[in-house]
Design a protein around this motif. Structure first.
Motif, mmCIF file in Angstrom:
data_model
loop_
_atom_site.group_PDB
_atom_site.id
_atom_site.type_symbol
_atom_site.label_atom_id
_atom_site.label_comp_id
_atom_site.label_asym_id
_atom_site.label_seq_id
_atom_site.Cartn_x
_atom_site.Cartn_y
_atom_site.Cartn_z
ATOM 1 N N GLU A 11 12.383 -15.181 -1.593
ATOM 2 C CA GLU A 11 12.174 -15.766 -2.912
ATOM 3 C C GLU A 11 12.705 -17.201 -2.909
ATOM 4 N N THR A 23 7.562 -9.917 -1.601
ATOM 5 C CA THR A 23 7.032 -10.288 -2.910
ATOM 6 C C THR A 23 5.781 -11.140 -2.702
ATOM 7 N N PHE A 24 5.118 -11.453 -3.794
ATOM 8 C CA PHE A 24 3.899 -12.252 -3.668
ATOM 9 C C PHE A 24 4.213 -13.660 -3.153
ATOM 10 N N GLU A 44 -1.507 -9.430 -4.817
ATOM 11 C CA GLU A 44 -0.379 -9.534 -5.741
ATOM 12 C C GLU A 44 -0.208 -8.251 -6.531
ATOM 13 N N ASN A 45 -1.291 -7.698 -7.008
ATOM 14 C CA ASN A 45 -1.239 -6.470 -7.798
ATOM 15 C C ASN A 45 -0.726 -5.304 -6.959
ATOM 16 N N LEU A 61 1.195 -5.452 -4.231
ATOM 17 C CA LEU A 61 2.599 -5.643 -3.867
ATOM 18 C C LEU A 61 3.536 -5.272 -5.009
ATOM 19 N N LYS A 62 3.056 -5.397 -6.243
ATOM 20 C CA LYS A 62 3.877 -5.002 -7.386
ATOM 21 C C LYS A 62 4.001 -3.478 -7.486
ATOM 22 N N LYS A 63 2.990 -2.762 -6.997
ATOM 23 C CA LYS A 63 2.981 -1.312 -7.117
ATOM 24 C C LYS A 63 3.619 -0.601 -5.932
ATOM 25 N N ASP A 64 3.606 -1.224 -4.772
ATOM 26 C CA ASP A 64 4.092 -0.551 -3.575
ATOM 27 C C ASP A 64 5.053 -1.456 -2.822
ATOM 28 N N GLN A 65 5.864 -0.858 -1.974
ATOM 29 C CA GLN A 65 6.857 -1.596 -1.215
ATOM 30 C C GLN A 65 6.387 -1.770 0.229
#
Length: 445
Positions: free
Chosen positions: A218, A373-374, A398-399, A401-405
Motif C-alpha cells: 500500500e 490489494t488492487f 479489483e472486484n 481482490l476485494k472478495k478473495d485473498q
C-alpha cells in the motif's frame, strides 16, 4: 670507547641499524616457540629495548582485532594499501568477488609497501601468526566455541620524530580514505552464518532486484517506511543526545507469500546496507550469538526470519539460546557494538510471539504484509507487463481482490505465464474466479 657503528658514515649507520633490528626480530620469532612463556616475554622485551636504542625508527603494531572486536584501523589499512601497491611488489593477494567485474587487490603477508604522507616516509609490512591456543580453526561444535586459527597484523615503521603526526593525522586520514574507497566499490552483501569463516560469517553479493518501486505494498505504508528509514539513518546526533544505541527494530508479519523477504532486499538496496541472515537454528548458545553480533558491521540489516519458529525450536531448550540471551542481543549492552544497525524480524504468526519481544526498543515498527490489494496489483502489472494505464480487465480484478485473498506471490506467478497483457490478464481473472469459487465451497461445507 666508541662503538664500531659510530665510526661509520651516516648511510652505513642506517644500514647497520636496520640490519640489527631485522636480525633481532627474526631471532626472537625463531625462539618464541621453544622457550617458556616467562623467558620468551623477557627476551622479546629485551630485544625490543635493544632495537629501539640502535634505531631511530618507531614501529606501530596494528592487529586485526582487539579480542572479539575487529580493529577498524587494520581493516581501513587493508582497503587503502590495496590501492597503493606498486609494480615492484613481489606478491599480492587478489580475488574476484562473486557477480562483480572488478578484481579486489590487497597486500599479501610478509610483503612491504612504502607510503608517503606530508613529506614523511612510512613502511607497511603485513604479517601473520598462528594462535597458540588454536590447534584447529574451529573447536568442537559441542563446546559451542568460535575461535580464529590465524591472526594478522601490520607493522608500520617511520621516523620517531613523526610519531604525533602519524597518530593524529595519518591514521585518521587512512580511516577516512578507506571509507571513501568502500563507498565507491559498494555492493550490497548477503552474509550467512559460517563457523569456518574468518569473522564467523560467509558472504556473497546480494543481487536481489527488489526496490521500493517494485514492491507490491500500500502506498501509504511504503511511504511511512521510507520516511522512517530516512529518519533513522540521519539520526546520529539524536541517538547520541538521548543516550541510545543507534539501531532500530522492525517486525514484518503476515501470511507466506506477502513479500517479507523482498521487502528486506528493497530496504538493503535503498540504504546500501549489507544483510546478515541470522538463522537461530545454526547458533549453538548465547555466547555464539554475542560473537556473531560482534562480527556484523555497522550500516547493516540483521534478519531473523520466522522468529516464532526459531523461538519454539531453540528458546525452549536450556542448552541452546535463552530468551534473555535473545533480548540482550536485541537491546542489551551487546546490541550497542556498532552503529546504524537495523534488526528485522519476520513471522507468519504475530500472535505467537512473546509480548516482551514486541515492545518499542526491540521491534519499534510493526509492518503488516497483507494479501494483495488492487494498488499492489497495479504495481505488479506495471512490473511484469509494462501496463501504466487502466485496462478493461482491471475492474473485474479489483472486484475479485476485494472478495478473495490472494498473495502478491500468487498474483506475480500468474502474471509471468505470458508476456502478452491480454492473455495474461484474462488468465488472472479466471484464476481469481476459480480461487473464489473454491473458497466459497469450503466455507459452505
Amino acid at each position: 670507547m666508541s662503538s664500531i657503528s659510530e665510526n661509520l658514515p651516516n648511510p652505513c649507520k642506517a644500514l647497520v641499524s636496520v640490519a640489527a633490528s631485522l636480525a633481532l626480530s627474526t631471532l626472537a620469532l625463531r625462539l618464541a616457540d621453544r622457550l617458556p612463556d616467562a623467558v620468551e616475554t623477557y627476551l622479546i622485551l629485551w630485544f625490543r629495548s635493544l632495537s629501539s636504542r640502535v634505531s631511530s625508527q618507531l614501529t606501530l603494531l596494528i592487529r586485526d582485532s582487539n579480542g572479539l572486536a575487529p580493529n577498524q584501523i587494520f581493516e581501513a589499512a587493508t582497503v587503502y594499501l590495496g590501492t597503493k601497491l606498486s609494480p615492484s611488489t613481489s606478491r599480492i593477494d587478489v580475488y574476484k568477488p562473486a557477480q562483480e567485474d572488478e578484481l579486489v587487490v590487497s597486500m599479501d603477508r610478509d610483503q612491504e609497501l612504502v607510503d608517503t604522507f606530508k613529506g614523511m616516509k612510512l613502511k607497511w609490512i603485513l604479517m601473520s601468526a598462528r594462535n597458540r591456543d588454536s590447534s584447529h580453526p574451529i573447536q568442537s561444535r559441542k563446546k559451542s566455541s568460535i575461535s580464529k586459527f590465524e591472526s594478522q597484523h601490520f607493522l608500520l615503521r617511520f621516523s620517531k620524530k613523526h610519531r604525533d603526526l602519524v597518530l593524529e593525522s595519518y591514521l585518521p586520514w587512512i580511516l577516512s580514505r578507506a571509507k571513501e574507497i568502500r563507498e565507491q566499490r559498494k555492493a550490497v552483501k548477503l552474509h550467512t552464518v559460517d563457523y569456518n569463516g574468518p569473522d564467523y560469517w560467509g558472504l556473497i553479493n546480494l543481487s536481489h532486484p527488489a526496490t521500493f518501486d517494485t514492491i507490491a505494498m500500500e502506498p501509504n505504508i511504503k511511504a511511512a517506511l521510507i520516511e522512517d528509514l530516512n529518519s533513522f539513518v540521519g539520526g546520529r546526533e539524536y541517538y547520541k543526545r538521548v543516550g541510545r544505541a543507534w539501531k532500530r527494530g522492525y517486525l514484518l508479519y503476515g501470511p507466506p507469500g506477502t513479500g517479507k523477504s523482498s521487502l528486506v532486499a528493497a530496504m538493503a538496496n535503498y540504504l546500501k546496507f549489507d544483510v546478515y541472515d541470522l538463522d537461530l537454528n545454526e547458533v549453538q548458545c548465547n555466547s555464539d550469538l554475542r560473537r556473531l553480533l560482534i562480527g556484523t558491521g555497522s550500516q547493516s540489516i540483521i534478519v531473523i526470519e520466522d522468529i516464532d519458529c526459531s523461538k519454539e525450536s531453540k528458546l525452549l531448550d536450556e542448552d541452546k539460546i535463552t530468551l534473555s540471551g535473545l533480548l540482550n542481543f536485541i537491546d542489551g549492552l551487546w546490541s550497542s557494538c556498532g552503529d546504524q544497525r537495523i534488526i528485522v524480524f519476520t513471522t507468519n504468526h504475530k500472535d505467537r510471539l512473546d509480548p516482551v519481544l514486541l515492545r518499542p526498543g526491540r521491534m519499534d515498527l510493526h509492518i503488516h504484509m497483507s494479501y494483495c490489494t488492487f494498488s499492489g496489483f497495479k504495481t505488479l502489472a506495471h512490473n511484469y507487463l509494462g501496463i501504466t494505464q487502466d485496462h478493461p480487465s482491471f475492474a473485474d480484478i479489483e472486484n475479485l481482490l476485494k472478495k478473495d485473498q490472494a498473495t502478491p506471490a500468487a498474483i506475480a506467478g500468474e502474471l509471468m505465464i505470458s508476456q502478452d497483457p491480454e492473455v495474461t490478464l484474462r488468465g488472472l481473472v479466471e484464476f481469481l474466479r476459480h480461487k473464489l469459487d473454491d473458497s466459497e465451497s469450503v466455507h459452505n461445507l
